[in-house]
Each structure stands twice: as C-alpha cells, then as structure tokens.
Design an enzyme around this catalytic site. Structure first.
Site, mmCIF file in Angstrom:
data_model
loop_
_atom_site.group_PDB
_atom_site.id
_atom_site.type_symbol
_atom_site.label_atom_id
_atom_site.label_comp_id
_atom_site.label_asym_id
_atom_site.label_seq_id
_atom_site.Cartn_x
_atom_site.Cartn_y
_atom_site.Cartn_z
ATOM 1 N N SER A 1 42.418 42.924 36.107
ATOM 2 C CA SER A 1 43.842 42.532 35.974
ATOM 3 C C SER A 1 44.657 43.677 35.377
ATOM 4 O O SER A 1 44.165 44.472 34.581
ATOM 5 C CB SER A 1 43.964 41.304 35.082
ATOM 6 O OG SER A 1 43.331 41.558 33.834
ATOM 7 N N ASP A 2 45.905 43.780 35.791
ATOM 8 C CA ASP A 2 46.799 44.806 35.255
ATOM 9 C C ASP A 2 48.224 44.288 35.289
ATOM 10 O O ASP A 2 48.446 43.112 35.608
ATOM 11 C CB ASP A 2 46.644 46.126 36.032
ATOM 12 C CG ASP A 2 47.059 45.978 37.502
ATOM 13 O OD1 ASP A 2 46.313 46.441 38.376
ATOM 14 O OD2 ASP A 2 48.111 45.353 37.762
ATOM 15 N N TYR B 1 38.524 41.031 43.692
ATOM 16 C CA TYR B 1 37.955 42.255 44.287
ATOM 17 C C TYR B 1 37.269 41.851 45.591
ATOM 18 O O TYR B 1 36.346 41.019 45.582
ATOM 19 C CB TYR B 1 36.970 42.919 43.347
ATOM 20 C CG TYR B 1 37.600 43.837 42.326
ATOM 21 C CD1 TYR B 1 38.979 43.840 42.107
ATOM 22 C CD2 TYR B 1 36.840 44.731 41.588
ATOM 23 C CE1 TYR B 1 39.558 44.685 41.169
ATOM 24 C CE2 TYR B 1 37.399 45.585 40.647
ATOM 25 C CZ TYR B 1 38.775 45.545 40.447
ATOM 26 O OH TYR B 1 39.362 46.394 39.511
ATOM 27 N N LYS C 1 39.958 53.966 29.603
ATOM 28 C CA LYS C 1 41.289 53.741 30.173
ATOM 29 C C LYS C 1 41.744 52.318 29.823
ATOM 30 O O LYS C 1 40.976 51.365 29.949
ATOM 31 C CB LYS C 1 41.290 53.950 31.686
ATOM 32 C CG LYS C 1 42.679 53.839 32.318
ATOM 33 C CD LYS C 1 42.708 54.561 33.669
ATOM 34 C CE LYS C 1 42.209 53.647 34.777
ATOM 35 N NZ LYS C 1 42.332 54.318 36.109
ATOM 36 N N LYS D 1 44.833 49.290 30.231
ATOM 37 C CA LYS D 1 45.936 48.807 31.047
ATOM 38 C C LYS D 1 47.162 48.584 30.177
ATOM 39 O O LYS D 1 47.060 47.967 29.102
ATOM 40 C CB LYS D 1 45.544 47.487 31.711
ATOM 41 C CG LYS D 1 44.467 47.664 32.737
ATOM 42 C CD LYS D 1 44.994 48.463 33.883
ATOM 43 C CE LYS D 1 43.906 48.742 34.886
ATOM 44 N NZ LYS D 1 44.439 49.527 36.009
ATOM 45 N N ASP E 1 47.123 53.151 32.075
ATOM 46 C CA ASP E 1 47.357 52.852 33.490
ATOM 47 C C ASP E 1 48.382 51.724 33.580
ATOM 48 O O ASP E 1 48.140 50.621 33.114
ATOM 49 C CB ASP E 1 46.046 52.422 34.161
ATOM 50 C CG ASP E 1 46.192 52.270 35.678
ATOM 51 O OD1 ASP E 1 45.166 52.054 36.340
ATOM 52 O OD2 ASP E 1 47.334 52.372 36.189
ATOM 53 N N ASN F 1 49.976 50.824 36.574
ATOM 54 C CA ASN F 1 49.950 50.206 37.911
ATOM 55 C C ASN F 1 51.333 49.977 38.498
ATOM 56 O O ASN F 1 51.678 48.868 38.912
ATOM 57 C CB ASN F 1 49.152 48.905 37.877
ATOM 58 C CG ASN F 1 47.668 49.200 37.731
ATOM 59 O OD1 ASN F 1 47.166 49.256 36.616
ATOM 60 N ND2 ASN F 1 46.975 49.445 38.844
ATOM 61 N N ASP G 1 41.341 58.020 46.465
ATOM 62 C CA ASP G 1 40.646 56.732 46.617
ATOM 63 C C ASP G 1 39.890 56.797 47.941
ATOM 64 O O ASP G 1 40.498 57.045 48.994
ATOM 65 C CB ASP G 1 41.646 55.571 46.608
ATOM 66 C CG ASP G 1 40.920 54.227 46.764
ATOM 67 O OD1 ASP G 1 40.762 53.516 45.778
ATOM 68 O OD2 ASP G 1 40.474 53.936 47.898
ATOM 69 N N HIS H 1 39.932 57.548 41.701
ATOM 70 C CA HIS H 1 40.088 56.117 41.414
ATOM 71 C C HIS H 1 38.836 55.393 41.895
ATOM 72 O O HIS H 1 38.272 55.721 42.938
ATOM 73 C CB HIS H 1 41.319 55.594 42.159
ATOM 74 C CG HIS H 1 41.459 54.112 42.111
ATOM 75 N ND1 HIS H 1 41.277 53.296 43.208
ATOM 76 C CD2 HIS H 1 41.751 53.298 41.073
ATOM 77 C CE1 HIS H 1 41.462 52.038 42.865
ATOM 78 N NE2 HIS H 1 41.755 52.006 41.575
ATOM 79 N N ALA H 2 38.415 54.365 41.106
ATOM 80 C CA ALA H 2 37.241 53.579 41.549
ATOM 81 C C ALA H 2 37.336 52.134 41.043
ATOM 82 O O ALA H 2 36.340 51.427 40.984
ATOM 83 C CB ALA H 2 35.948 54.223 41.051
ATOM 84 N N GLY H 3 38.522 51.691 40.705
ATOM 85 C CA GLY H 3 38.695 50.324 40.179
ATOM 86 C C GLY H 3 38.772 49.298 41.287
ATOM 87 O O GLY H 3 39.848 48.864 41.668
ATOM 88 N N GLU I 1 36.371 57.681 37.686
ATOM 89 C CA GLU I 1 36.469 56.344 37.101
ATOM 90 C C GLU I 1 35.196 55.544 37.392
ATOM 91 O O GLU I 1 34.575 55.687 38.460
ATOM 92 C CB GLU I 1 37.669 55.604 37.687
ATOM 93 C CG GLU I 1 37.846 54.194 37.097
ATOM 94 C CD GLU I 1 39.099 53.503 37.566
ATOM 95 O OE1 GLU I 1 39.604 53.844 38.649
ATOM 96 O OE2 GLU I 1 39.602 52.618 36.831
HETATM 97 C C1 LIG Z 1 43.930 45.642 40.620
HETATM 98 C C2 LIG Z 1 42.935 46.728 40.311
HETATM 99 O O1 LIG Z 1 41.917 46.220 39.462
HETATM 100 C C3 LIG Z 1 43.613 47.936 39.588
HETATM 101 O O2 LIG Z 1 44.062 47.496 38.306
HETATM 102 C C4 LIG Z 1 42.619 49.061 39.371
HETATM 103 O O3 LIG Z 1 42.242 49.598 40.629
HETATM 104 C C5 LIG Z 1 43.215 50.161 38.491
HETATM 105 O O4 LIG Z 1 44.450 50.623 38.991
HETATM 106 C C6 LIG Z 1 42.286 51.322 38.229
HETATM 107 O O5 LIG Z 1 42.774 52.455 38.148
HETATM 108 O O6 LIG Z 1 41.079 51.021 38.094
HETATM 109 MG MG LIG Z 2 44.830 52.634 38.395
#
Ligand SMILES: C[C@H](O)[C@@H](O)[C@@H](O)[C@H](O)C(=O)O
Ligand SMILES: [Mg+2]
Length: 416
Positions: free
Chosen positions: A25-26, A34, A191, A193, A221, A223, A299, A326-328, A357
C-alpha cells in the site's frame, strides 16, 4: 542453436489478495492486489522447451493485459525459435516482447558479444543521445575485467534495499517489528512510503530513522502523490531525516516537473528517483537529458521487454546516472535481478550508490524464487528469467475462479 517452433501460448489472470494485509500500500494505491498476466509458451523442441513470462499489475485491469497478450499471440505462435534468437530486434520491433532463453538470462546477456547485444536494441528515437556505435563502445569497454565482476556477483551478490517494512497501510507496531527483523538480517537500506499526511510521514520517518540509526540509508517513496511545488515543500519538511532520494514525487509523465524538484532539493542533498511507471526508452531519454532524476528506476515489466531495458541501461551509463531498479510487485524481484546483475558486470561496472529494490512478498509462488543473502541478490543459476510460477499457485490464485478467490468471495471478504 535451439531447434523447433512455438506451438501454443496460454495467458492467465493470476491475482494475490495482498490488499487484505495492506501489503504494497502507498499514498496512491491504498488497496493493491499484487497480480500478474502470466504467460506460458509451449514449443515442439526436442526437450519440450517451455517459456514463461509475466507482467505485474495491481489487480483490476489484469484482464486488459490478458486481452492484449491474446491479441499479440498470433505473432508468436508458429514462430521458429531460431528465427527469433538470431534476430531479436526484428522480433522485438514487431512485438516488443521478450524471448525465453536457456541460460539464466543475466548469464546469457553477459556472454553475448557487444555486437549481439546491440542487435537486440531498437535505437529509433534515441540516436540523438545514444548511437549504435556509442552503445557498441560502452559494451566493448564493459568486457574489460568482466570476469572479476562476475566472480564478485557470484560471491557477494548485488546490493539490495527493502521496502517491506514500511508500506503506508502498516501500523507503527508492524513497522517497528519488521524493521527490527530486517536490521537483524543485515539490511542497511530502507524505503518508507510517504505522501498521504505530513504529520504521519514525520512520525513514521522519525520512527524508522531512530531504529536504523544515521549510518544506514533511508529512501522515501510518494508514488506520484504531489504537485511539483507541493513535493518540494513536503520533502523539505522531511529533510531532517536525511533521505537519500524521494521517489516518484509527482506525475511520472512530468519530466520537467521532476527537473524542477531535483534542482530545488539538490542543496539538501536529496536526489529524485523515478522510473517504475516509465514505459519506454524515449521517456527515459528525456529524464536523462533534463537531468530530472538522480536515480533511474527501471522496471522489468513496465518497459515491456529485455530489449527496451538494454537501451535504458546503456543511456544511464552514457549519462553516468546510477540504475536502482524498481521491484515492488509480484515477480518483479525475480525478473529485474537478471537485468541489474548484467548491468553491473557488462555496462556500469560500478556498485557505488546503486542498489536493487527487494520486497518480501509472494516469492513462495515461484519455482525459482530470488535468493537473498546478507541483503544482496545472489545470481540465479536456473535457466530462464526466473518467471515460472508453481502450477498450484496459478490454479489457486487465478482470478476469479481460483480456490483462494472463491473462498474470499464466499466469505464476503472481497467483492468483484
Ligand atoms: C503499489 C505498489 O506496491 C507500489 O507501492 C510499489 O511498487 C512501490 O512504488 C515501490 O517502489 O516498491
Ligand atoms: Mg515506488
């Protein structure tokens, strides 16, 4: 050389209900599930070679990506594998898809000649900053002392940072517990949020900075939550916590806005990081030309293919900007580790100010999950791009018919 042709392509809508635990969540995505459009390609090769691919989504909308994959499948089914492997650029130009290959992908890229790598890249629209000849020179230089760098990766892995402690929907207790565990496991880069409520951000940043101390790295971050001037004033309020970067401070399409924010925050020693929503080499070209980012976040899925990622890694090297992928998301760690290990060995040759990440979610659903040791990605040694999911996971989490979703719907915990 691999013989045979692609005989079938199947794409599935696979979703994991991470929103129920606020994982991921952000400030903009308060309830991400996911998910992935997951593709399995079958061939008539002697060893029944299969290919696996995925692209990451946040749940709703995966069906659109599934439709897009089906719409492109006629360009893939029936193709001769040798035609693809011997001329990636043409295949990519037609499709901008990636092919599945026999080596771990990072090793295949490392072992390719500079000429072979350049032949995978579409230089259209970027030759004003990177010509084919300049790319070739970067890759030829990258061959020097390559074995030493490969040995270093095999021994120590690629440095990582964790985002899993401080998703916006986590309570302070969750944040403290996860952060203490991460410190115990050797993590030194974290990191957090931010972006929904300034006082909440100040409280949470203080909490985590107090826990990790001043020698460890802290990144923020947002977002894409803020307007340009709002981003500047908001981050100035958080400068006391000495963040290394502010990630996605404003619209991911606002290149000049990122440049304004970068200039305003430079005196505070805070960089701008962005790229997870950047969909092609042309956008990254302009971010680099405008000096609008100090950390470039490729990404693996958003850029659509290995080919497009190669062009961006080379442009980042040309501008001497560190790549911090990026890997979220689900599967993103599994995929992007290949690209950043290749980047270190064959393109950038550096680790200063570079980190990949890592998010600690859903790796159990992959046949070849990432291996993290001492807060570093250990190079995968299994063939392919590490995308293959376990079959029972695909079955259970397929949307909406999978058993997990059927149970959640039955229990009225989700509505579809
Ligand atoms: C909705 C996602 O979890 C994002 O919050 C996530 O990719 C985030 O931007 C990140 O950098 O990991
Ligand atoms: Mg991010």
């Amino acid at each position: 050389m691999v013989k045979g042709k692609i005989t079938s392509l199947a794409v599935k809508d696979v979703r994991f209900p991470t929103s129920l635990g606020h994982h991921g969540s952000d400030a903009m995505h308060t309830d991400p599930d996911y998910s992935a459009a997951y593709v399995v390609i079958e061939t008539d090769a002697d060893d029944a070679l299969k290919g696996y691919g995925l692209t990451f989504t946040l749940g709703k909308g995966t069906e659109i990506v599934v439709c897009a994959v089906n719409a492109l499948s006629h360009l893939v089914v029936g193709r001769n594998l040798e035609d693809i492997v011997t001329n990636f650029r043409d295949f990519y130009r037609q499709l901008t898809s990636d092919g599945q290959l026999r080596w771990p992908l990072w090793k295949l890229l490392v072992d390719m000649t500079p000429e072979q790598l350049v032949s995978c890249i579409d230089f259209r629209y970027i030759t004003d900053v990177l010509t084919e000849a300049q790319a070739l020179e970067i890759l030829q230089n990258g061959k020097q002392r390559q074995e030493t760098r490969e040995e270093r990766m095999l021994k120590s892995g690629y440095p990582a940072y964790t985002t899993s402690c401080a998703w916006l929907g986590y309570s302070d207790e969750q944040l403290q517990k996860l952060c203490a565990d991460a410190l115990q496991d050797g993590w030194t880069r974290f990191k957090v949020k931010v972006g929904a409520d300034l006082q909440d951000d100040i409280r949470r940043c203080k909490l985590i900075r107090d826990m990790i101390g001043h020698d460890n790295k802290l990144m923020l971050d947002a977002n894409q939550r803020w307007d340009v001037n709002e981003a500047i004033s908001w981050v100035q309020e958080l400068a006391a916590f000495k963040p290394l970067w502010i990630e996605e401070p404003t619209s991911p399409d606002d290149i000049l806005g990122h440049g304004t924010i970068s200039k305003a925050l430079a005196p505070l020693g805070i960089g701008v990081a962005t790229g997870e929503q950047c969909h092609n080499r042309v956008m990254f070209k302009q971010f680099l030309q405008a000096r609008a980012l100090q950390y470039l976040q490729i990404d693996s899925c958003r850029l659509g293919s290995v080919n497009e990622n190669l062009s961006v890694l080379l442009m980042a090297k040309k501008f001497n900007i560190p790549v911090c992928p990026h890997a979220g998301g689900v599967g993103l760690c599994e995929l992007v580790q290949h690209l950043i290990i290749f980047d270190y060995i064959s393109v950038s040759g550096e680790l200063d100010n570079r980190m990949c990440e890592y998010v600690d979610h859903l790796h159990e659903h992959f046949k070849y999950p990432v291996t993290i040791h001492n807060a570093a990605y250990m190079p995968p040694m299994d063939p392919g791009y590490s995308t293959e999911m376990k079959e029972d996971s695909v079955l259970s989490y397929q949307f909406p018919g999978g058993s997990v979703w059927q149970q959640l719907i039955h229990d009225k915990r989700v509505e579809i």
